[in-house]
Write a protein that holds these residues in place. Structure first.
Motif, mmCIF file in Angstrom:
data_model
loop_
_atom_site.group_PDB
_atom_site.id
_atom_site.type_symbol
_atom_site.label_atom_id
_atom_site.label_comp_id
_atom_site.label_asym_id
_atom_site.label_seq_id
_atom_site.Cartn_x
_atom_site.Cartn_y
_atom_site.Cartn_z
ATOM 1 N N LEU A 1 -3.031 6.505 -4.453
ATOM 2 C CA LEU A 1 -2.973 5.527 -3.591
ATOM 3 C C LEU A 1 -2.376 4.482 -2.508
ATOM 4 C CD1 LEU A 1 -5.207 3.483 -6.508
ATOM 5 C CD2 LEU A 1 -6.422 4.887 -4.893
ATOM 6 N N HIS A 2 -0.919 4.730 -3.719
ATOM 7 C CA HIS A 2 0.280 4.465 -2.898
ATOM 8 C C HIS A 2 1.124 5.811 -2.224
ATOM 9 C CE1 HIS A 2 -1.429 1.568 -5.510
ATOM 10 N NE2 HIS A 2 -0.451 0.392 -4.633
ATOM 11 N N PRO A 3 1.493 6.293 -0.880
ATOM 12 C CA PRO A 3 1.660 7.887 -0.497
ATOM 13 C C PRO A 3 3.938 6.611 -0.621
ATOM 14 C CG PRO A 3 0.410 7.089 1.254
ATOM 15 C CD PRO A 3 0.525 5.977 -0.100
ATOM 16 N N PHE A 4 4.646 7.404 -0.960
ATOM 17 C CA PHE A 4 5.560 7.161 -0.729
ATOM 18 C C PHE A 4 6.521 7.994 0.512
ATOM 19 C CE2 PHE A 4 9.837 7.992 -1.921
ATOM 20 C CZ PHE A 4 10.106 7.886 -3.396
ATOM 21 N N ILE A 5 7.060 6.982 1.192
ATOM 22 C CA ILE A 5 7.223 7.523 2.826
ATOM 23 C C ILE A 5 8.783 6.643 2.800
ATOM 24 C CG2 ILE A 5 7.574 6.170 5.006
ATOM 25 C CD1 ILE A 5 4.404 5.591 4.499
ATOM 26 N N ASP B 1 0.910 -1.253 0.029
ATOM 27 C CA ASP B 1 -0.223 0.432 -0.065
ATOM 28 C C ASP B 1 0.595 0.915 -0.321
ATOM 29 O OD1 ASP B 1 -2.096 -1.617 0.015
ATOM 30 O OD2 ASP B 1 -2.336 -1.335 2.659
ATOM 31 N N PHE B 2 2.736 0.884 0.721
ATOM 32 C CA PHE B 2 2.949 2.148 0.428
ATOM 33 C C PHE B 2 4.715 2.255 -0.818
ATOM 34 C CE2 PHE B 2 0.687 2.521 4.086
ATOM 35 C CZ PHE B 2 -0.098 3.233 4.702
ATOM 36 N N ARG B 3 4.462 2.605 -0.909
ATOM 37 C CA ARG B 3 6.218 3.135 -1.259
ATOM 38 C C ARG B 3 7.114 2.848 -0.692
ATOM 39 N NH1 ARG B 3 4.973 7.005 -6.314
ATOM 40 N NH2 ARG B 3 3.406 8.271 -4.669
ATOM 41 N N GLU B 4 7.498 2.120 0.434
ATOM 42 C CA GLU B 4 8.856 2.517 0.921
ATOM 43 C C GLU B 4 10.132 2.868 0.696
ATOM 44 O OE1 GLU B 4 6.313 1.590 4.987
ATOM 45 O OE2 GLU B 4 7.323 -0.245 4.313
ATOM 46 N N VAL B 5 10.990 4.134 1.693
ATOM 47 C CA VAL B 5 12.060 3.390 0.470
ATOM 48 C C VAL B 5 12.462 4.474 2.831
ATOM 49 C CG1 VAL B 5 14.053 5.298 -0.035
ATOM 50 C CG2 VAL B 5 12.254 4.757 -1.059
#
Length: 338
Positions: free
Chosen positions: A173-177, A154-158
């Motif tokens: 729809l896919h927050p970048f974190i 659900d998230f774009r995690e980095v």
């Protein structure tokens, strides 16, 4: 997986490396959510809660003493296997806890085998593309890691350490974190700079376009703190106190930062004069390492381009190269003939 327990035999097969790939993903997800279920903040390992959770999950699958007054020999082997599984899980958790305490860069998001890891080991500003075509301009020494495919979550995690300018593709729809130690930066689609060197006392997030939410995790003594930054605003995060402050960024009329776009026109301009203009446009020092480079001349228009893009174009035209060290750029090359 959230809120569900797992059978002890599955945990045992997982540790013995005899489970299927689907079962492995199931256990990984369960372990990941053990003490995230009540948190919106980044994950921190809680050994006592993990112990209680594993005991509860294993006990749930075993008969009560009244139901099983006699334990056959094979049952002792089974119980021994469960005990070994418990100890191994706790050992893994303990190592993870100690590593996270020593290195805050790994504290926010757990390691997974399929994550991509990248470091800028060069002395140049490097352009890096993410799976969703978002990009980041990495300063020398910066490093990051992220899932091989964003859309599986659900998230774009980095995870990120160092300094980099991010240009994130918009996806509501896919927050970048981005996790930098205990600092969390979340966007839907915008451009901003993150400066988060691990040993620095403070981190900085500066917004060029759009808006960015930065936050710190909740603790026993304080609530989660969230700041929303708009264009030309900057947040400063103090690692010691975990406090956030908001301030205006450099005014547009002043000198630009290296990741802010600039428009410059060179018309048969000696490189020595072009360097002076670049130093005036950006807050950085530029040196020519070979006097013969002064004879080179440039005819090129730069329309709203960033410093690393300008430097790459100049190097392409002149057959030169550059290195960045601190706030100084050094251009190397053989020079040009008259």
């Amino acid at each position: 997986m959230k809120g569900k327990s797992l059978p002890a035999d599955l945990l045992k097969r997982y540790l013995a490396d005899t489970c299927t790939e689907a079962e492995r993903r199931k256990v990984d997800e369960w372990y990941f959510h053990l003490d995230r279920e009540q948190e919106a903040a980044p994950h921190f390992f809680n050994e006592q809660e993990l112990l209680q959770r594993i005991r509860a999950d294993i006990a749930h699958t075993l008969p009560t003493p009244e139901e099983a007054p006699v334990v056959p020999l094979k049952r002792w082997w089974y119980l021994g296997g469960i005990a070994a599984s418990l100890l191994l899980l706790l050992g893994v958790g303990y190592l993870a806890f100690n590593r996270q305490a020593a290195d805050p860069y790994t504290a926010s998001v757990p390691d997974t085998a399929d994550w991509t890891v990248h470091s800028n080991s060069t002395k140049k500003i490097e352009r890096y593309s993410f799976p969703d075509q978002s990009i980041v301009w990495l300063q020398p020494g910066a490093r990051l890691s992220h899932p091989a495919a964003f859309m599986q979550s659900d998230f774009r995690e980095v995870r990120f350490a160092g300094e980099g300018f991010f240009e994130v593709v918009r996806d509501t729809l896919h927050p970048f974190i981005i996790y930098s130690g205990t600092l969390k930066t979340q966007v839907l689609g915008t451009s901003f700079n993150v400066k988060a060197y691990e040993n620095d006392a403070s981190y900085h997030v500066s917004v060029l376009t759009g808006s960015v939410a930065v936050s710190t995790p909740a603790s026993s003594s304080r609530k989660e703190e969230v700041l929303v930054l708009k264009t030309n605003e900057q947040a400063t995060y103090q690692n010691a106190t975990r406090s956030l402050t908001l301030e205006p960024m450099v005014a547009k009329t002043e000198k630009k930062l290296p990741w802010q776009p600039a428009s410059l026109v060179f018309n048969d301009t000696p490189l020595s004069e072009a360097v002076i203009q670049l130093q005036r446009a950006f807050q950085i020092k530029i040196e020519l390492t070979n006097q013969a480079l002064n004879t080179c001349r440039l005819t090129v228009d730069f329309n709203k381009q960033r410093l690393p893009e300008i430097l790459e174009m100049i190097n392409t035209l002149l057959g030169s190269t550059y290195e960045l060290e601190g706030d100084t750029i050094r251009i190397f090359g053989e020079g040009c003939s008259d």
